[in-house]
Structures are given as C-alpha cells and as structure tokens.
Design a protein around this motif. Structure first.
Motif, mmCIF file in Angstrom:
data_model
loop_
_atom_site.group_PDB
_atom_site.id
_atom_site.type_symbol
_atom_site.label_atom_id
_atom_site.label_comp_id
_atom_site.label_asym_id
_atom_site.label_seq_id
_atom_site.Cartn_x
_atom_site.Cartn_y
_atom_site.Cartn_z
ATOM 1 N N LYS A 82 12.693 10.130 -1.355
ATOM 2 C CA LYS A 82 13.278 8.742 -1.529
ATOM 3 C C LYS A 82 14.623 8.539 -1.922
ATOM 4 C CE LYS A 82 9.227 7.101 0.391
ATOM 5 N NZ LYS A 82 8.055 6.487 -0.339
ATOM 6 N N THR A 112 0.943 -1.341 -0.078
ATOM 7 C CA THR A 112 -0.024 0.124 0.006
ATOM 8 C C THR A 112 1.002 1.369 0.048
ATOM 9 O OG1 THR A 112 0.036 0.000 2.497
ATOM 10 C CG2 THR A 112 -2.022 -1.092 1.207
ATOM 11 N N GLY A 113 0.195 2.443 0.205
ATOM 12 C CA GLY A 113 1.125 3.621 0.352
ATOM 13 C C GLY A 113 0.724 4.373 -1.200
ATOM 14 N N SER A 114 1.532 5.486 -1.232
ATOM 15 C CA SER A 114 1.208 6.349 -2.616
ATOM 16 C C SER A 114 1.950 5.776 -3.633
ATOM 17 C CB SER A 114 1.745 7.813 -2.290
ATOM 18 O OG SER A 114 3.147 7.843 -1.800
ATOM 19 N N THR A 115 3.183 5.087 -3.135
ATOM 20 C CA THR A 115 4.041 4.522 -4.216
ATOM 21 C C THR A 115 3.511 3.624 -5.568
ATOM 22 O OG1 THR A 115 5.863 4.768 -2.917
ATOM 23 C CG2 THR A 115 6.324 3.762 -5.006
ATOM 24 N N PRO A 116 2.726 2.566 -4.996
ATOM 25 C CA PRO A 116 2.249 1.615 -5.934
ATOM 26 C C PRO A 116 0.911 1.972 -6.709
ATOM 27 C CG PRO A 116 1.742 0.791 -3.696
ATOM 28 C CD PRO A 116 2.481 2.215 -3.511
ATOM 29 N N GLY A 173 7.276 -0.819 -1.500
ATOM 30 C CA GLY A 173 7.626 0.555 -1.465
ATOM 31 C C GLY A 173 8.840 0.472 -0.570
ATOM 32 N N ILE A 174 9.191 1.753 -0.426
ATOM 33 C CA ILE A 174 10.519 2.174 0.632
ATOM 34 C C ILE A 174 9.980 3.227 1.381
ATOM 35 C CG2 ILE A 174 11.697 3.216 -0.941
ATOM 36 C CD1 ILE A 174 14.248 2.087 0.377
ATOM 37 N N GLY A 175 10.270 3.153 2.701
ATOM 38 C CA GLY A 175 10.160 4.371 3.628
ATOM 39 C C GLY A 175 11.090 5.111 3.422
ATOM 40 N N ARG A 221 0.162 12.644 6.666
ATOM 41 C CA ARG A 221 -0.499 13.600 5.535
ATOM 42 C C ARG A 221 -1.821 12.960 5.183
ATOM 43 N NH1 ARG A 221 3.297 10.269 3.004
ATOM 44 N NH2 ARG A 221 3.081 9.667 1.026
ATOM 45 N N PHE A 222 -2.125 11.627 5.309
ATOM 46 C CA PHE A 222 -3.059 10.970 5.148
ATOM 47 C C PHE A 222 -4.337 10.860 6.181
ATOM 48 C CE2 PHE A 222 0.388 8.480 3.027
ATOM 49 C CZ PHE A 222 -0.098 8.548 1.778
ATOM 50 N N HIS A 262 12.648 1.671 5.352
ATOM 51 C CA HIS A 262 12.071 0.350 5.765
ATOM 52 C C HIS A 262 11.355 -0.267 4.567
ATOM 53 C CE1 HIS A 262 8.108 2.757 6.824
ATOM 54 N NE2 HIS A 262 8.079 2.488 5.549
HETATM 55 P P1 PGA Z 1 4.485 5.796 0.373
HETATM 56 O O1 PGA Z 1 5.131 4.565 1.650
HETATM 57 O O2 PGA Z 1 4.539 4.907 -0.829
HETATM 58 O O3 PGA Z 1 3.289 6.409 0.752
HETATM 59 O O4 PGA Z 1 5.826 6.748 0.084
HETATM 60 C C1 PGA Z 1 6.151 3.807 1.192
HETATM 61 C C2 PGA Z 1 6.336 3.029 2.400
HETATM 62 O O5 PGA Z 1 6.554 3.514 3.690
HETATM 63 O O6 PGA Z 1 6.749 1.814 2.397
#
Ligand code: PGA
Length: 260
Positions: free
Chosen positions: A202, A36-40, A132-134, A167-168, A138
């Motif tokens: 990122k 999940t998250g904005s990336t995918p 995704g990647i934080g 932000r969400f 992470h």
């Molecule tokens: P993001 O989160 O896609 O919303 O940036 C990625 C993540 O934390 O793995």
C-alpha cells in the motif's frame, strides 16, 4: 490531512480505534461509516475489546457500509454483509435495524442507490467514516477516474482490484465484476474521515493519496480536499512518504502547541 505513523499494524489499529471510540463517547448516537477488507480487521477487534472490557456502547449508533459485491447473497462468506456480521456486528450491541449495508441483490440498483443516499441524509450524515485504500488508490470501490462528485452507484471493478481480492475466493473467476459503492462525493460529506493502510503493497497508493496531486486517477487523493481526514499507517505502508519525518515531528510537538 493529519498522518499518524505507527510501527506495527496492531498499534495502527489501536490508534484508529481510539478515534472512533472518542466520537462514540462524545456522541452516543453517532453515525459510523464502516469499511470491509483485511485492513480494518484490527480496528474492529480493538473496538470489540473496548466494548467488552471498557463498556464502549454502540446501542444508539447507526452504521452505513461503503460497498457490497453485486450478486453475492448475504449468506455468502465473501459478501460484505457476512464479513461485517462475523467480524464486528455480532460482537457488539448495535441494534440490527440501525445497520445499513448496500444490497448486492436488489432488482433495482438505481432506486436502491438513491434510497441509500437518502437514508444517510435522513440519519443526519456520517459522523466518522472508516476507509481502507486499494493498491490502485481507490476508496470504497471508486476505481481510478471515478468522479469526485460521484454518489452511491453500481461500478465495474478494475482488473487490479479483482486480482487483489482473488485471494479471498477459491478462484479468480469467482470474484464479482460489479459492486455497489458509495461515491467519492458521498464519502467527502462525512464529518470526519479516518483512512487506514498497512503493508508494503500500500506504500505507493498512500504516498500518492497523501502527497501526490489531487486526481481522480487516485480517488483517495480527493481526501486532500476534506477538512478533517486522519491517515493511520503502519511502518511498511509509510515507506514512500517523503514527509514522514515532518508527520512524526508534528505529533511530537503537538502537546506543546497553544490550545486552539
Ligand atoms: P484491503 O482492501 O483492506 O483488503 O487491502 C482495501 C481496499 O481495497 O479498499
């Protein structure tokens, strides 16, 4: 690791979607690991387009999501259950009974986590895992110092992650503090992994994950130990990669390489 640098987010999403579609076409009953998250979001949009326009078929596949916030009911707009249904599942033809997402509301987390790991195993393991990647490096909610052998479990989120995800939510205080997440060890067992990252914020995490030392301080760096990981980045997320020219050179020269 193989690194694919696209100019834009849209191109990056399309390149990653092609890889997922290839897996699904080769193995219609593939097990997909979802993020999940904005990336995918762009990747899901492209997969939905392929489903509608190119008859990409999800009817036999099974999915396992990486993580879920603890305490949010599935109807909460920021729960990952809600996110997945809104952004992907309701637009494709995956049978509902083939969809697995960690529970953020179970009354027995250890038992649930064990069951989740067992279900992945019983379904034959994950064929392709989307990640995704934080900004703290992470993967899923495996925050810095998570063991590379960790399995699905309850985690306390890092303050950086809470800040990033605020932000969400209406207020920072609304962001859950705990999550249930697949472990680094669970993720490393996937047959094929694709990690996506976009945006300038990122760039440091991507460089550390791909080119930095393997360390639990950047859990994405564990992917250096995985035999089949593809990293898809857009231009801004690639700016700190020292070997960017080499990654582009590899892609340019690939068609001429002897067939293996
Ligand atoms: P993001 O989160 O896609 O919303 O940036 C990625 C993540 O934390 O793995």
């Amino acid at each position: 690791m193989e690194v694919f640098i696209s100019e834009t987010y849209e191109e990056m999403s399309k390149a990653a979607a092609k890889v997922v579609a290839k897996t699904l076409n080769a193995k219609p009953d593939a097990v997909l690991g979802m993020a999940t998250g904005s990336t995918p979001l762009g990747l899901y949009k492209e997969l939905v387009r392929m489903h509608r326009e190119e008859a990409l078929d999800f009817s036999q596949c099974t999915t396992f999501n990486l993580d879920e916030y603890v305490g949010l009911p599935v109807t909460h707009e920021q729960s990952y259950h809600y996110f997945m249904h809104e952004n992907f599942f309701k637009h494709v033809n995956i049978p509902l009974q083939n969809i697995y997402i960690p529970s953020g509301t179970t009354d027995n987390y250890p038992a649930f986590c064990e069951w989740y790991e067992t279900r992945i195993e019983e379904c034959g393991g994950i064929d392709i895992q989307i990640l995704g990647i934080g900004s703290d490096g992470h993967i899923a909610f495996n925050e810095p110092t998570s063991s590379f052998n960790s399995r699905t479990r309850l985690k306390t989120l890092a303050e950086q992650t809470i800040d990033d995800n605020a932000r969400f939510f209406e207020k920072r205080q609304d962001v859950p503090i705990y999550a249930i997440t697949m472990g680094v060890g669970t993720i490393l067992e996937a047959e094929h992994i694709i990690l996506l990252a976009n945006g300038e914020n990122k760039a440091d995490a991507v460089a550390a994950a791909v080119e930095g030392p393997v360390t639990s301080m950047i859990t994405a760096s564990a992917l250096q130990l995985h035999p089949e990981t593809d990293v898809f980045v857009d231009g801004p997320a690639a700016t700190k990669l020292q070997m960017a020219d080499y990654y582009n050179w590899i892609q340019k020269m690939k068609p001429g390489a002897p067939q293996m």
